[in-house]
Design an enzyme around this catalytic site. Structure first.
Site, PDB file in Angstrom:
ATOM      1  N   GLY A  53       7.709   1.099  18.020  1.00 38.19           N
ATOM      2  CA  GLY A  53       7.432  -0.274  18.408  1.00 38.19           C
ATOM      3  C   GLY A  53       7.588  -0.620  19.878  1.00 38.19           C
ATOM      4  N   GLU A 106      14.127  -1.734  22.972  1.00 36.83           N
ATOM      5  CA  GLU A 106      13.692  -1.905  21.577  1.00 36.83           C
ATOM      6  C   GLU A 106      12.679  -3.049  21.498  1.00 36.83           C
ATOM      7  OE1 GLU A 106      13.133  -1.025  18.738  1.00 36.83           O
ATOM      8  OE2 GLU A 106      14.740  -1.361  17.300  1.00 36.83           O
ATOM      9  N   ASP A 107      11.806  -3.016  20.499  1.00 39.63           N
ATOM     10  CA  ASP A 107      10.819  -4.087  20.362  1.00 39.63           C
ATOM     11  C   ASP A 107      11.460  -5.371  19.852  1.00 39.63           C
ATOM     12  OD1 ASP A 107      11.299  -3.104  17.794  1.00 39.63           O
ATOM     13  OD2 ASP A 107       9.194  -2.805  17.279  1.00 39.63           O
ATOM     14  N   ASP A 110      16.159  -7.614  14.906  1.00 42.73           N
ATOM     15  CA  ASP A 110      16.035  -8.393  13.669  1.00 42.73           C
ATOM     16  C   ASP A 110      17.415  -8.421  13.009  1.00 42.73           C
ATOM     17  OD1 ASP A 110      15.114  -9.675  11.407  1.00 42.73           O
ATOM     18  OD2 ASP A 110      13.915  -8.029  10.664  1.00 42.73           O
ATOM     19  N   LYS A 138      15.054 -12.118  16.805  1.00 40.22           N
ATOM     20  CA  LYS A 138      14.681 -12.972  15.674  1.00 40.22           C
ATOM     21  C   LYS A 138      15.896 -13.773  15.215  1.00 40.22           C
ATOM     22  CE  LYS A 138      11.485 -11.040  12.799  1.00 40.22           C
ATOM     23  NZ  LYS A 138      10.930 -10.434  11.576  1.00 40.22           N
ATOM     24  N   PHE A 159       7.324 -13.010  10.567  1.00 39.50           N
ATOM     25  CA  PHE A 159       6.926 -11.615  10.723  1.00 39.50           C
ATOM     26  C   PHE A 159       5.842 -11.546  11.786  1.00 39.50           C
ATOM     27  CE2 PHE A 159       5.199  -7.475  10.057  1.00 39.50           C
ATOM     28  CZ  PHE A 159       6.331  -6.726   9.802  1.00 39.50           C
ATOM     29  N   VAL A 160       6.115 -10.800  12.855  1.00 41.92           N
ATOM     30  CA  VAL A 160       5.202 -10.778  14.004  1.00 41.92           C
ATOM     31  C   VAL A 160       4.616  -9.379  14.216  1.00 41.92           C
ATOM     32  CG1 VAL A 160       6.236 -12.725  15.245  1.00 41.92           C
ATOM     33  CG2 VAL A 160       7.197 -10.435  15.549  1.00 41.92           C
ATOM     34  N   ASP A 166       4.082  -3.562  14.572  1.00 46.73           N
ATOM     35  CA  ASP A 166       3.065  -3.293  13.551  1.00 46.73           C
ATOM     36  C   ASP A 166       3.379  -3.937  12.215  1.00 46.73           C
ATOM     37  OD1 ASP A 166       5.307  -1.539  12.889  1.00 46.73           O
ATOM     38  OD2 ASP A 166       3.932  -0.628  11.450  1.00 46.73           O
ATOM     39  N   ARG A 172      -0.679  -2.858  16.385  1.00 47.06           N
ATOM     40  CA  ARG A 172       0.148  -2.554  17.573  1.00 47.06           C
ATOM     41  C   ARG A 172      -0.622  -2.804  18.865  1.00 47.06           C
ATOM     42  NH1 ARG A 172       4.829   0.181  15.881  1.00 47.06           N
ATOM     43  NH2 ARG A 172       4.581   1.611  14.139  1.00 47.06           N
TER      44      ARG A 172
END
Ligand code: IMP
Length: 181
Positions: A53, A106-107, A110, A138, A159-160, A166, A172
């Site tokens: 990600g 990191e993307d 969460d 998040k 949820f993105v 992805d 992506r």
């Protein structure tokens, strides 16, 4: 977390809400690059990108750094084509970070389970310093208690996808971040 009702092949991604535009992302990454460069002035930085990600975020971030850095990756999997975490985190890498100034990129932060595993795993190598940078944070309850020093954007519990993120390995490539739910 809300579930996406349709099958990923039937999603018309361009009809979904754009949460963060390409320009907003660019602007924020420029700011993060400046902040990180100042903080690591005089030290060599070792960036550890979390695949898959974070590959786009890391690629853009390094181009806004004005300090020397080395770039490596580890692979983390937890979602397995679902939108809810399985709770299981699998890490794969061949890194040697002893005495290095490590910044994990990191993307999304969460639940924080993945980052917690990464922190525990990499700290066993005794880096000189360890920090985390996440593009998105998040807002959910029951997050792992972990310090993420650099955060790009705070988002709601949606949820993105896009900009590296992805759903079942799709979307992506989007230059912006869209909501699927
Ligand atoms: P955590 O362990 O719950 O913090 O989740 C970490 C990983 O779950 C991230 O690196 C993402 O790959 C994935 N993830 C969490 N939320 C989302 C989302 O909204 N969209 C896409 N992937 C997500």
């Amino acid at each position: 977390m809300n579930r996406v009702s349709s099958n990923e092949d039937k999603i018309d991604i361009y009809s979904r809400e754009v949460l963060i535009t390409r320009d907003e992302i660019n602007y924020r990454i420029e700011q993060l690059g400046r902040e990180i460069s100042q903080d690591y002035q005089g030290r060599e930085l070792h960036l550890v990108g979390v695949l898959n990600g974070a590959f786009i975020f890391l690629a853009d971030l390094v181009r806004h750094l004005s300090i020397p850095c080395q770039i490596c990756f580890l692979q983390a999997s937890s979602y397995k084509d679902q939108q809810v975490s399985t709770g299981e985190v699998i890490l794969m890498h061949n890194l040697d970070l002893n005495e290095k100034n490590v910044l994990v990129v990191e993307d999304i932060f969460d639940t924080g389970l993945t980052l917690q595993h990464i922190k525990e795993d990499l700290n066993m190598q005794k880096p000189a310093s360890f920090e985390i940078c996440a593009l998105l944070n998040k807002r959910i309850t029951n997050k792992a208690s972990i310090n993420v020093k650099y955060i790009g954007f705070e988002i709601e519990n949606r949820f993105v996808v896009g900009y590296g993120l992805d759903y079942a390995e799709k979307f992506r490539e989007l230059p912006h971040i869209s909501c699927l739910d």
